[in-house]
Each structure stands twice: as structure tokens, then as C-alpha cells.
Design an enzyme around this catalytic site. Structure first.
Site, PDB file in Angstrom:
ATOM      1  N   ARG A  82       0.854  -1.191   0.000  1.00 50.41           N
ATOM      2  CA  ARG A  82       0.000   0.000   0.000  1.00 50.41           C
ATOM      3  C   ARG A  82       0.887   1.237   0.000  1.00 50.41           C
ATOM      4  O   ARG A  82       1.855   1.313   0.760  1.00 50.41           O
ATOM      5  CB  ARG A  82      -0.913  -0.018   1.222  1.00 50.41           C
ATOM      6  CG  ARG A  82      -1.980   1.072   1.207  1.00 50.41           C
ATOM      7  CD  ARG A  82      -2.907   0.916   2.408  1.00 50.41           C
ATOM      8  NE  ARG A  82      -3.677  -0.316   2.321  1.00 50.41           N
ATOM      9  CZ  ARG A  82      -4.149  -0.969   3.390  1.00 50.41           C
ATOM     10  NH1 ARG A  82      -3.890  -0.536   4.608  1.00 50.41           N
ATOM     11  NH2 ARG A  82      -4.865  -2.060   3.214  1.00 50.41           N
ATOM     12  N   ARG A 151      -2.763   6.357   9.779  1.00 47.22           N
ATOM     13  CA  ARG A 151      -2.700   5.943   8.377  1.00 47.22           C
ATOM     14  C   ARG A 151      -2.762   7.151   7.436  1.00 47.22           C
ATOM     15  O   ARG A 151      -2.777   8.302   7.863  1.00 47.22           O
ATOM     16  CB  ARG A 151      -3.866   4.983   8.081  1.00 47.22           C
ATOM     17  CG  ARG A 151      -3.930   3.743   8.999  1.00 47.22           C
ATOM     18  CD  ARG A 151      -2.918   2.693   8.605  1.00 47.22           C
ATOM     19  NE  ARG A 151      -3.052   1.462   9.376  1.00 47.22           N
ATOM     20  CZ  ARG A 151      -3.836   0.427   9.051  1.00 47.22           C
ATOM     21  NH1 ARG A 151      -4.595   0.497   7.982  1.00 47.22           N
ATOM     22  NH2 ARG A 151      -3.867  -0.658   9.798  1.00 47.22           N
ATOM     23  N   LYS A 221      -4.790   0.551  14.587  1.00 50.74           N
ATOM     24  CA  LYS A 221      -4.690   1.565  13.540  1.00 50.74           C
ATOM     25  C   LYS A 221      -5.486   2.806  13.919  1.00 50.74           C
ATOM     26  O   LYS A 221      -6.427   2.754  14.719  1.00 50.74           O
ATOM     27  CB  LYS A 221      -5.204   1.001  12.225  1.00 50.74           C
ATOM     28  CG  LYS A 221      -6.646   0.499  12.272  1.00 50.74           C
ATOM     29  CD  LYS A 221      -6.993  -0.251  11.008  1.00 50.74           C
ATOM     30  CE  LYS A 221      -8.376  -0.902  11.113  1.00 50.74           C
ATOM     31  NZ  LYS A 221      -8.700  -1.714   9.935  1.00 50.74           N
ATOM     32  N   LYS A 223      -7.207   6.375  12.059  1.00 56.36           N
ATOM     33  CA  LYS A 223      -7.565   6.958  10.769  1.00 56.36           C
ATOM     34  C   LYS A 223      -8.033   8.401  10.921  1.00 56.36           C
ATOM     35  O   LYS A 223      -8.819   8.716  11.815  1.00 56.36           O
ATOM     36  CB  LYS A 223      -8.648   6.116  10.098  1.00 56.36           C
ATOM     37  CG  LYS A 223      -8.194   4.683   9.813  1.00 56.36           C
ATOM     38  CD  LYS A 223      -9.270   3.859   9.149  1.00 56.36           C
ATOM     39  CE  LYS A 223      -8.764   2.457   8.809  1.00 56.36           C
ATOM     40  NZ  LYS A 223      -9.799   1.630   8.146  1.00 56.36           N
ATOM     41  N   CYS A 442     -14.832  -3.969  -0.948  1.00 52.25           N
ATOM     42  CA  CYS A 442     -13.451  -4.252  -0.564  1.00 52.25           C
ATOM     43  C   CYS A 442     -12.872  -5.323  -1.479  1.00 52.25           C
ATOM     44  O   CYS A 442     -13.583  -5.921  -2.293  1.00 52.25           O
ATOM     45  CB  CYS A 442     -13.385  -4.701   0.896  1.00 52.25           C
ATOM     46  SG  CYS A 442     -14.131  -6.322   1.189  1.00 52.25           S
ATOM     47  N   CYS A 448      -7.543 -11.522   0.293  1.00 50.68           N
ATOM     48  CA  CYS A 448      -7.654 -11.086   1.677  1.00 50.68           C
ATOM     49  C   CYS A 448      -7.873 -12.282   2.588  1.00 50.68           C
ATOM     50  O   CYS A 448      -8.853 -13.035   2.425  1.00 50.68           O
ATOM     51  CB  CYS A 448      -8.786 -10.081   1.847  1.00 50.68           C
ATOM     52  SG  CYS A 448      -8.971  -9.540   3.567  1.00 50.68           S
ATOM     53  N   CYS A 487     -16.024  -9.258   4.907  1.00 51.16           N
ATOM     54  CA  CYS A 487     -15.975  -9.545   6.340  1.00 51.16           C
ATOM     55  C   CYS A 487     -16.432  -8.302   7.083  1.00 51.16           C
ATOM     56  O   CYS A 487     -16.636  -7.247   6.475  1.00 51.16           O
ATOM     57  CB  CYS A 487     -14.562  -9.966   6.762  1.00 51.16           C
ATOM     58  SG  CYS A 487     -13.422  -8.587   7.036  1.00 51.16           S
ATOM     59  N   CYS A 491     -13.807  -2.266   5.561  1.00 53.03           N
ATOM     60  CA  CYS A 491     -12.932  -1.469   4.693  1.00 53.03           C
ATOM     61  C   CYS A 491     -13.702  -0.611   3.695  1.00 53.03           C
ATOM     62  O   CYS A 491     -13.237   0.466   3.316  1.00 53.03           O
ATOM     63  CB  CYS A 491     -11.947  -2.388   3.965  1.00 53.03           C
ATOM     64  SG  CYS A 491     -10.742  -3.156   5.065  1.00 53.03           S
TER      65      CYS A 491
END
Length: 577
Positions: A82, A151, A221, A223, A442, A448, A487, A491
Site C-alpha cells: 500500500r 494511516r 490503527k 484513521k 473491498c 484477503c 468480512c 474497509c
């Protein structure tokens, strides 16, 4: 320099990831040794977890998994990379580098993410270092694209806000830079930087190496997004920390601050839930970095480091209370936020087609299905954009909705770019239904490892079956936000979809409805564990009902609440009720 950490243990000993981070010597671990191991194409699990901080995830092709097991071969390991692009802006030269690397080392395709970043898939372990070096040579980086840090910072790329966009973009860059990890490990491992004698070794102060994060970084994480009203295209309420630009007389005067959003949850665990960020006040632009840093340090000190699924910032705030957070923030800042100012959002999607900015330059927003830049038979999207990049003197802007803006096009270059797109059969946005233009998904299967069901590969098929129903109902041009994930990690921000599907198992999804069109309300569970036939049977009469009985200007999410299909959810604490 950040103040000394006041780490608060939460309900048990640190998780194995916390111990790994502490013992990693600031994200080094044994990555160098594992990368040089030619016996396997994969990495040990502990090094794979560290690799995320460097911008990569180890994956394997799940379509091939069973066959490889039968042949007693290890999984088909490959790596996703990424690339950090604050605000989603890349030059034409950078686009060409990403395009070339996708062909040379990746699977051939480029993916535009819902966080305005590039993703390359299919990179082999042997090619990771050279790919990352080439990315850095193009003045881009993968550092902190993933991992327990702040991020890629998002912001609004729409040209009709051009007078303030440059300022907003500037702050997205500054936030990304200010909150980036300081460890020299990235340069040592990937860029052959000299081994730096950490100041920790010199004077025993861990604060010197990572002045904001310390030796164990964040619990999860983090954001950040900046929205420019009336567009909420970055879904600012989904962010751990959101800044809402306040514009007065055409000038940026500051930002409303929103905290504690997040989309992920775990199936079957009602203590996990998506949450909306809450607005707590206003600050001037010169104080935005201070607010962000102190917010991050509060999560660093008080976030759950025992159970990772409870570690996101939203749970920290909900556990202690919003008033507690504001008091703690003000104490660390040494000054107080001012009262929030008025603003209004009216949509979360992109504005497609050509738009002329106030500076006389043009920008074209293209619909990109699922954010995937790839050549297909009769639709050479990747080749077309490569040719555009060769002559384009402006920039490319990745939107938060997985689309692409060819920005800052001169009047002289506009017809040449139009001709190239036409030559390769690239569709104008009005040739695509409003439902398809409003869709997010996603990556999911096959790469994934968390995916329970299809998303990117299946959502276009489902939309194809829904489009005739919308045509029958006279709703082809009615925007309805539809989102699908493989899932519950969120995302593609399904909890903010007017219609949303979250994968439970192959071919089966939980169906949610009722989110706000402007991103200010969560969706609500409507049906569990259903397949395509059930989805069509449910939506056909509902869509016709909406067409017949909606009020003027009423969006689908508002309609299903007004007519009793689902109840409104304005807080994640009520999501499962």
C-alpha cells in the site's frame, strides 16, 4: 516532543502483538533475515505483523489454496503493498511508476482504495525490496500505510472546492508527515540506509526514537480524514479523528473536530460495533497538528492493549465517556477548543464528468469499478490511463469512493485526453447507472485472508441484477449508496451504506439498511445470512415501494426508516439493539 506516556493497563496482560512491538527494536524484528530466506516465499507470523508497519501484508491466493495443499506445496504466498498518498494526490510521473511496478512485480492491476491510496497485489517476497525502493525513488512511501499508527490522511479532492482544496490538501500532507513513525528501521531494511545508532542506546530515552508513539506505538490503527462541506466524500464520521473544514466568505477559517468513529466489528460479538465520530469543538488551522498529536497520545495511553478487537479509539472514548476525553484533550493541549461552528453535508459520493475550476483548469472524475485499474477485453482502462499520464501535465487524484480524477487539465490538453479515453472505450459516467456509480466494495477473495465471502468480484454481478428493477421503477438515476465487504472489518464502510452487505460465508451476507445519505447515520441489520435470491426478493418490492411512496428529495436510507423497515441508528452503542 510528546509528554511522558501514562499507559493504563486494560483488563489483562498485553496481547502477543504488544509484546512483539516492544521486542521489535522499533519495527525491525527479524525482517532482514526472514526476507533473505530463500527456502520459503512467506514470512513467519511475527514478522508478517511487523511488515504491516512498513506498508505490506502477506497474503496467499485462496483460489489455489486447496490444490496446492493436495500437491503438498506451501500456499501461493504474495504480498500486497500500500502506497501512502495524502489526500490521494499523485503526479503523472508517479502514476507511471505505479503502473510500471504493477506490471513488473505485481499482478498487473492497480487498486485505488477507499482511503485514497494505491495498492499493488501479487508482489513476491523476492521483489518486495526493489518495489519499495522504486516507490521511494518516485517520492512516495509505504511507511505507515498499515500498522498500529496514523494511516494515510484523507481529504476532499473535488475541484469545485478548489479555493480551499489546496489548503486542505496541505494540512493532509502535514498531518501525515507529523504523525509518521520516526524509526530508522524502514530506511535500514528497504533503502539500504546506514544502521542508525538510536538515541535510545545513547541515553536510554525511548522518547527520542518515537516522540509521539513510544516503543509500542498505538493499540490499533488510527484513521484521520478532512471533509469540506457540503461534500462528505471522506465519510468523516467514520474516522477516528475527523476535521470538518469551516469556510466563511470563501476562506478556510478552521475546522470542527470530530472524534471516535470507526467501522469494524466482529460477527457474534455485540461488544464490537461501528461508531460515528462526534463533533467536540472548533480549532483554527494553525492548531490542527497539536489537536491531532494530543488525540493520538490519549489513545496511545488509554487504548486497550490486551484484546485487539476492543482496541480501537471508539471503544476508548465509549469506555471513558466523551466528556472525559474532552477534558483530557484540553489538559494536554493547555488550551480549549472553541464551540463547533455551523456546517452542512448533503452527499458522500463523487461528482462525475468534466468540471471547470475557478482557475480555468479542467478536472475529469472517472467511475472506476471497485477501484480496480486493469485491462479487460474491450475495456483497456489501465493502458488508457498510462497513455493519458504520458501527456498529462496536471495530477491524478484518488477519491475516497475508489474513483479517479484526472485533475488540472489545461484547455489545450482536454481534447487530447478525451480522444485517448474514447480510443480505449473508457465509459463516460452517464453511461453507468447511478446505483453502480454509488457502489463501494473491498478486495475480499481471493487475496484477503480475512474475507468470508466475495465482494469486489461479486458486487458488480449483483448490481447487474438490480439495475433492471431500478429501471422498471424509474430510478436509474437515483443515487443509492450500496456497499459490500467480505468480512465485518468495514474497509468499504458498509455501516454507512443505505444498502449494505457484510459477508458471513461463501455466498451469504448480512443485509443492512438505513444509513444516512450524507454519512451521518449508521445502517441497521435487516436480514441475516442470505444469498442472492433472497436479496433480489427482498429488494424488488422495497424498491418499487420507494419509487411509489417517497417524498420529494427523500433518500432511500431515510425512506426505509420512515416506512418502518428498520429503525434509525445514530450511535454504535445502539447498533445491535
Amino acid at each position: 516532543m510528546a509528554e511522558k506516556q501514562k499507559v493504563q493497563p486494560i483488563g489483562g496482560p498485553p496481547s502477543d502483538v504488544e509484546l512483539l512491538k516492544r521486542e521489535s527494536n522499533y519495527l525491525r524484528g527479524s525482517l532482514v533475515e526472514s526476507l533473505s530466506n530463500r527456502i520459503t516465499g512467506g514470512l513467519p507470523e511475527l514478522d508478517n505483523r511487523l511488515l504491516k508497519f512498513h506498508g505490506s501484508y502477506m497474503q496467499d491466493d485462496r483460489d489455489l489454496r486447496n490444490e496446492r495443499q493436495k500437491q503438498k506445496l506451501e500456499p501461493s504466498f504474495q504480498f500486497m503493498l500500500r502506497v501512502v498518498t495524502p489526500g490521494g494526490v499523485a503526479t503523472s510521473e508517479q502514476w507511471q511508476v505505479i503502473d510500471e511496478l504493477a506490471e513488473k512485480y505485481g499482478s498487473g492491476s492497480i487498486r485505488l482504495t477507499t482511503r485514497q491510496a494505491f495498492q499493488l497485489h501479487g508482489v513476491l517476497k523476492w521483489n518486495l525490496k526493489q518495489t519499495i525502493r522504486d516507490i521511494n525513488d518516485a517520492l512516495l512511501t509505504t511507511l505507515a500505510a498499515c500498522g498500529d499508527v496514523s494511516r494515510n490522511v484523507m481529504c476532499n479532492p473535488n475541484p469545485y472546492q478548489s479555493e480551499v482544496h489546496s489548503e486542505v490538501y496541505h494540512w493532509s500532507q502535514q498531518l501525515t508527515k507529523h504523525l509518521a513513525p520516526r524509526t530508522p528501521a524502514y530506511h535500514e531494511i528497504w533503502l539500504d540506509g546506514e544502521k542508525v545508532v538510536d538515541s535510545l542506546e545513547q541515553n536510554g530515552s525511548q522518547e527520542e526514537v518515537e516522540p509521539i508513539y513510544g516503543p509500542v506505538y498505538l493499540p490499533r490503527k488510527f484513521k484521520i480524514g478532512i471533509a469540506v462541506p457540503p461534500s462528505n466524500d471522506v465519510d468523516v464520521y467514520s474516522q477516528d479523528l475527523g476535521f470538518i473544514a469551516i469556510i466563511e466568505k470563501g476562506k478556510l477559517v478552521g475546522f470542527n473536530v470530530a472524534v471516535g468513529g470507526g467501522m469494524g466489528m466482529t460477527h457474534g460479538d455485540t461488544q464490537t460495533y461501528p461508531q460515528l465520530a462526534r463533533v467536540i469543538g472548533f480549532c483554527t488551522p494553525d492548531r490542527i497538528l497539536d489537536v491531532a498529536e494530543k488525540t493520538v497520545t490519549i489513545q496511545r495511553d488509554y487504548g486497550n492493549r490486551s484484546v485487539r478487537k476492543y482496541a480501537r479509539f471508539k471503544y476508548t472514548i465509549d469506555r471513558h465517556g466523551l466528556e472525559w476525553f474532552v477534558d483530557e484533550l484540553h489538559e494536554r493541549l493547555g488550551w480549549k477548543l472553541k464551540p463547533a461552528r455551523e456546517f452542512r453535508f448533503d452527499h458522500t459520493g463523487d461528482r462525475y464528468g468534466w468540471i471547470k475550476g475557478k482557475d480555468g483548469k479542467w478536472s475529469l472524475t472517472l467511475y472506476i469499478q471497485s477501484g480496480r485499474i486493469v485491462d479487460e477485453e474491450g475495456y483497456k482502462l489501465k493502458t488508457a490511463l498510462r497513455e493519458v499520464a504520458k501527456i498529462h501535465t496536471g495530477d491524478f487524484r484518488l477519491t475516497a469512493n475508489q474513483n479517479l480524477m484526472i485533475a488540472n487539465v489545461s484547455s489545450q490538453k482536454k481534447p487530447k485526453i478525451q480522444a485517448l479515453l474514447k480510443e480505449y472505450g473508457i465509459l463516460e459516467s452517464d453511461q453507468v447507472s447511478a446505483l453502480r456509480r454509488s457502489a463501494l466494495s473491498c478486495v475480499a477473495l481471493p487475496t484477503c485472508g480475512l474475507a468470508m465471502a466475495e465482494a469486489e468480484r461479486y458486487l458488480p454481478t449483483l448490481i447487474e441484477k438490480l439495475e433492471p428493477i431500478l429501471e422498471e421503477a424509474g430510478l436509474r438515476e437515483q443515487e443509492i449508496n450500496i456497499r459490500m465487504t467480505g468480512c465485518p472489518n468495514g474497509c468499504a464502510r458498509p455501516a454507512l451504506g443505505e444498502i449494505a452487505f457484510i459477508g458471513k460465508s461463501p455466498g451469504k451476507y448480512n443485509m443492512y439498511m438505513g444509513a444516512g445519505f450524507s454519512g451521518d447515520r449508521l445502517s441497521k441489520l435487516y436480514r441475516e445470512n442470505i444469498g442472492e435470491e433472497d436479496i433480489i426478493d427482498i429488494l424488488r418490492p422495497m424498491i418499487h415501494h420507494y419509487a411509489a411512496d417517497r417524498t420529494e428529495g427523500e433518500h432511500f436510507g431515510d425512506f426505509v426508516i420512515r416506512t418502518g423497515y428498520v429503525k434509525a441508528v445514530t450511535s454504535g452503542l445502539d447498533f445491535h439493539h
